[in-house]
Write a protein that holds these residues in place. Structure first.
Motif, PDB file in Angstrom:
ATOM      1  N   LYS A   1       0.847  -1.187   0.000  1.00  0.00           N
ATOM      2  CA  LYS A   1       0.000   0.000   0.000  1.00  0.00           C
ATOM      3  C   LYS A   1       0.880   1.233   0.000  1.00  0.00           C
ATOM      4  O   LYS A   1       1.810   1.344   0.788  1.00  0.00           O
TER       5      LYS A   1
ATOM      6  N   THR B   1       3.672  -2.762   3.981  1.00  0.00           N
ATOM      7  CA  THR B   1       3.397  -4.161   3.657  1.00  0.00           C
ATOM      8  C   THR B   1       3.200  -4.898   4.979  1.00  0.00           C
ATOM      9  O   THR B   1       3.263  -4.306   6.055  1.00  0.00           O
ATOM     10  N   ASP B   2       3.007  -6.211   4.884  1.00  0.00           N
ATOM     11  CA  ASP B   2       2.861  -7.001   6.115  1.00  0.00           C
ATOM     12  C   ASP B   2       4.157  -7.035   6.925  1.00  0.00           C
ATOM     13  O   ASP B   2       4.130  -7.247   8.140  1.00  0.00           O
ATOM     14  N   LYS B   3       5.294  -6.801   6.258  1.00  0.00           N
ATOM     15  CA  LYS B   3       6.586  -6.957   6.935  1.00  0.00           C
ATOM     16  C   LYS B   3       7.421  -5.688   6.995  1.00  0.00           C
ATOM     17  O   LYS B   3       8.543  -5.717   7.518  1.00  0.00           O
TER      18      LYS B   3
ATOM     19  N   THR C   1       7.330  -1.088   7.076  1.00  0.00           N
ATOM     20  CA  THR C   1       6.735   0.236   6.980  1.00  0.00           C
ATOM     21  C   THR C   1       7.863   1.213   6.658  1.00  0.00           C
ATOM     22  O   THR C   1       8.795   1.379   7.445  1.00  0.00           O
TER      23      THR C   1
ATOM     24  N   ASP D   1      10.127  -7.139   3.401  1.00  0.00           N
ATOM     25  CA  ASP D   1       9.858  -7.756   2.105  1.00  0.00           C
ATOM     26  C   ASP D   1       9.870  -6.746   0.961  1.00  0.00           C
ATOM     27  O   ASP D   1       9.344  -7.011  -0.123  1.00  0.00           O
TER      28      ASP D   1
ATOM     29  N   GLU E   1      -3.613   0.399  -3.248  1.00  0.00           N
ATOM     30  CA  GLU E   1      -3.054  -0.921  -3.006  1.00  0.00           C
ATOM     31  C   GLU E   1      -2.522  -1.487  -4.327  1.00  0.00           C
ATOM     32  O   GLU E   1      -3.215  -1.482  -5.339  1.00  0.00           O
TER      33      GLU E   1
END
Length: 265
Positions: free
Chosen positions: A2, A39-41, A43, A148, A262
């Motif tokens: 995002k 992301t999930d992993k 910032t 990531d 996104e």
């Protein structure tokens, strides 16, 4: 991945200081340049603008894995003074009487070129000497991985040493180059980008470069979508709707601060 545009304005911002013109009075606020990538992993935040405190609070960001700076100019790097406050170990003489929940003594990791690091050492030595400010020199052509996300720096021409960034995850590519007069033709890492956020003074007010130069840079990058940043209703003497319509005619987009998109899953 995002991406959120935390600041879309130029060095002056909107509204400009002590101005009563209709454009300053009637336009939405445009903060100085900044981009959030999440992301999930990881910032990541690109630029440390004067409004960095407001921008991060508005975006509800309280942990950042890395700040990336294009160059040391005020509108891109002065926010390090704000962040230095949370990197300082103690702010009161009796810290044992309070529970600040880890607010201070935070480690701040910054990536930027050697010129920016030298500027910090010479102009803000107390920040450069703060052991909690972890400045990682990153020159054009260098790539780093944070979580990531892969980030690569590339050279652009804008005053002293300046660079743009290519941000990638899972085959999705974002190009961020807010201040530029020229991108050397031997650069190619930005090719096939899904979206580019680029210098966008194309509507009369020529600041960092002439209109034809800026348009050539945008055409050279040739992203699927181009969002114009470093823009100003005040300098162009245009209302926001006029700016948006003029950009659309050229095939570009104008976003307000905190708009996001996104890319991928």
């Amino acid at each position: 991945m995002k991406i959120s545009l935390l600041g879309s304005g130029d060095a002056i911002g909107m509204p400009v200081p002590m101005c009563e013109c209709e454009y300053c009075q009637e336009s939405e606020k445009r903060r100085r340049p900044s981009l959030l990538v999440g992301t999930d992993k990881a910032t990541l935040v690109f630029e440390m603008s004067p409004e960095i405190k407001e921008q991060l609070h508005e975006a509800e960001v309280f942990e950042v894995d890395g700040f990336f700076v294009t160059h040391h100019h005020f509108d891109h790097f002065s926010g390090i003074r704000e962040l230095n406050h949370i990197a300082i170990e103690e702010h009161v003489l009796n810290p044992e009487d309070f529970d600040y929940n880890g607010w201070h003594g935070r480690e701040i990791t910054v990536y930027g070129n050697q010129t920016t690091w030298k500027h910090l050492q010479e102009k803000q030595s107390h920040i450069a000497e703060n052991e909690n400010i972890n400045f990682q020199t990153m020159s054009a052509g260098k790539t780093v991985e944070v979580g990531d996300v892969t980030v690569e720096a590339f050279k652009v021409e804008h005053g002293e040493e300046t660079q743009g960034y290519v941000i990638q995850k899972d085959g999705k590519k974002v190009v961020y180059v807010p201040d530029v007069r020229n991108i050397p033709e031997d650069e190619d890492c930005y090719e096939d980008a899904d979206i580019a956020l680029m210098e966008g003074q194309l509507f009369g007010a020529e600041s960092h470069g002439y209109t034809e130069e800026i348009e050539q840079n945008i055409e050279q990058v040739d992203a699927d979508r181009t969002v114009l940043v470093n823009i100003s209703e005040h300098l162009n003497q245009m209302h926001t709707e006029e700016l948006e319509e003029a950009a659309e005619k050229k095939g570009y987009e104008v976003w307000n601060d905190f708009e996001s998109i996104e890319l991928g899953g």
